[in-house]
Write a protein that holds these residues in place. Sequence first.
Motif, PDB file in Angstrom:
ATOM      1  N   LYS A   1       3.507   0.637   7.016  1.00 46.42           N
ATOM      2  CA  LYS A   1       4.927   0.303   6.884  1.00 46.42           C
ATOM      3  C   LYS A   1       5.755   1.486   7.358  1.00 46.42           C
ATOM      4  O   LYS A   1       5.293   2.628   7.339  1.00 46.42           O
ATOM      5  N   ALA A   2       6.985   1.192   7.766  1.00 44.94           N
ATOM      6  CA  ALA A   2       7.894   2.254   8.186  1.00 44.94           C
ATOM      7  C   ALA A   2       9.321   1.812   7.887  1.00 44.94           C
ATOM      8  O   ALA A   2       9.576   0.636   7.631  1.00 44.94           O
ATOM      9  N   HIS A   3      10.249   2.756   7.925  1.00 41.62           N
ATOM     10  CA  HIS A   3      11.652   2.411   7.685  1.00 41.62           C
ATOM     11  C   HIS A   3      12.353   1.983   8.966  1.00 41.62           C
ATOM     12  O   HIS A   3      13.366   1.307   8.932  1.00 41.62           O
ATOM     13  N   LEU A   4      11.815   2.433  10.097  1.00 41.25           N
ATOM     14  CA  LEU A   4      12.410   2.047  11.376  1.00 41.25           C
ATOM     15  C   LEU A   4      11.300   1.870  12.400  1.00 41.25           C
ATOM     16  O   LEU A   4      10.432   2.729  12.538  1.00 41.25           O
ATOM     17  N   VAL A   5      11.315   0.734  13.067  1.00 43.81           N
ATOM     18  CA  VAL A   5      10.383   0.494  14.168  1.00 43.81           C
ATOM     19  C   VAL A   5      11.259   0.148  15.352  1.00 43.81           C
ATOM     20  O   VAL A   5      12.055  -0.789  15.290  1.00 43.81           O
ATOM     21  N   GLN A   6      11.159   0.929  16.413  1.00 43.28           N
ATOM     22  CA  GLN A   6      12.076   0.726  17.530  1.00 43.28           C
ATOM     23  C   GLN A   6      11.372   0.941  18.868  1.00 43.28           C
ATOM     24  O   GLN A   6      10.555   1.842  19.009  1.00 43.28           O
ATOM     25  N   ARG A   7      11.715   0.080  19.822  1.00 43.20           N
ATOM     26  CA  ARG A   7      11.149   0.181  21.161  1.00 43.20           C
ATOM     27  C   ARG A   7      12.187   0.827  22.068  1.00 43.20           C
ATOM     28  O   ARG A   7      13.353   0.460  22.058  1.00 43.20           O
ATOM     29  N   CYS A   8      11.738   1.791  22.867  1.00 42.75           N
ATOM     30  CA  CYS A   8      12.644   2.471  23.791  1.00 42.75           C
ATOM     31  C   CYS A   8      13.070   1.496  24.889  1.00 42.75           C
ATOM     32  O   CYS A   8      12.236   0.844  25.503  1.00 42.75           O
ATOM     33  N   LYS A   9      14.395   1.405  25.113  1.00 44.17           N
ATOM     34  CA  LYS A   9      14.909   0.482  26.123  1.00 44.17           C
ATOM     35  C   LYS A   9      14.540   0.931  27.527  1.00 44.17           C
ATOM     36  O   LYS A   9      14.508   0.145  28.463  1.00 44.17           O
ATOM     37  N   PHE A  10      14.274   2.200  27.689  1.00 45.96           N
ATOM     38  CA  PHE A  10      14.030   2.767  28.998  1.00 45.96           C
ATOM     39  C   PHE A  10      12.561   2.655  29.421  1.00 45.96           C
ATOM     40  O   PHE A  10      12.255   2.108  30.468  1.00 45.96           O
TER      41      PHE A  10
ATOM     42  N   SER B   1      10.023   1.401  27.193  1.00 42.71           N
ATOM     43  CA  SER B   1       9.370   0.356  26.396  1.00 42.71           C
ATOM     44  C   SER B   1       8.346   0.862  25.393  1.00 42.71           C
ATOM     45  O   SER B   1       7.641   0.073  24.770  1.00 42.71           O
ATOM     46  N   ARG B   2       8.220   2.169  25.244  1.00 42.49           N
ATOM     47  CA  ARG B   2       7.276   2.700  24.261  1.00 42.49           C
ATOM     48  C   ARG B   2       7.841   2.457  22.856  1.00 42.49           C
ATOM     49  O   ARG B   2       9.032   2.629  22.630  1.00 42.49           O
ATOM     50  N   GLU B   3       6.937   2.068  21.943  1.00 42.00           N
ATOM     51  CA  GLU B   3       7.389   1.797  20.582  1.00 42.00           C
ATOM     52  C   GLU B   3       7.089   2.971  19.669  1.00 42.00           C
ATOM     53  O   GLU B   3       6.058   3.619  19.809  1.00 42.00           O
ATOM     54  N   GLY B   4       7.992   3.222  18.747  1.00 41.72           N
ATOM     55  CA  GLY B   4       7.779   4.307  17.798  1.00 41.72           C
ATOM     56  C   GLY B   4       8.287   3.913  16.433  1.00 41.72           C
ATOM     57  O   GLY B   4       8.886   2.858  16.261  1.00 41.72           O
ATOM     58  N   SER B   5       8.017   4.772  15.455  1.00 41.53           N
ATOM     59  CA  SER B   5       8.468   4.459  14.094  1.00 41.53           C
ATOM     60  C   SER B   5       8.890   5.716  13.350  1.00 41.53           C
ATOM     61  O   SER B   5       8.482   6.837  13.684  1.00 41.53           O
ATOM     62  N   VAL B   6       9.719   5.509  12.343  1.00 46.33           N
ATOM     63  CA  VAL B   6      10.198   6.590  11.481  1.00 46.33           C
ATOM     64  C   VAL B   6      10.034   6.144  10.031  1.00 46.33           C
ATOM     65  O   VAL B   6      10.412   5.030   9.682  1.00 46.33           O
ATOM     66  N   THR B   7       9.438   7.013   9.209  1.00 43.41           N
ATOM     67  CA  THR B   7       9.263   6.715   7.787  1.00 43.41           C
ATOM     68  C   THR B   7       9.895   7.833   6.962  1.00 43.41           C
ATOM     69  O   THR B   7       9.701   9.009   7.270  1.00 43.41           O
TER      70      THR B   7
END
Length: 163
Positions: A61-70, A72-78
């Motif tokens: 689980k994470a607090h933020l899951v976001q894909r880079c618009k430029f 397309s790599r996905e990352g997360s922040v917890t």
Amino acid sequence: MVLLSLEIRAELENLLNLQPQEASDFPYFFKVKCNNCGEITEKYSCVVFSELLYLPNSRGKAHLVQRCKFCSREGSVTMMEGKGRPYTLEDSEAGKYVPLMCFDCRGIEPCEFSFRSGWAATGASGTKFLDIDLTEGDFTEYDEKESCPVAISNLEHRFVVSK
Ligand SMILES: [Zn+2]
């Protein structure tokens, strides 16, 4: 993976401390930087400690899951609990940066924190100031019990690598 500590600095006038009013519901607004291509989002993302998301294709689980618009790599922040503390008058007088929250970052990193609303502070007489909005960068009120003005100004923040 990198741990980033969000530290804040402020000038408090006749206030003993400054902190999020509700630790678990306080909204953290920040822009997001992609570690792969370095792109920084135009819009602010918002995370709240009590709102966890399931990571795609994972049990985590994470607090933020976001894909880079430029790229397309996905990352997360917890968010990590218990790493921050209230900002005190002593900190203000010493001009110190104090940790507010710590973020476990994978592939993306928060940058450009926005103070916004949901803050609370205590006057010298114990008066509670609630629902403080720091969107405009400062706050002024009057402490009736102490018969003095109270203020928060010169807000600054930084993200530092934490160990
Ligand atoms: Zn990217």
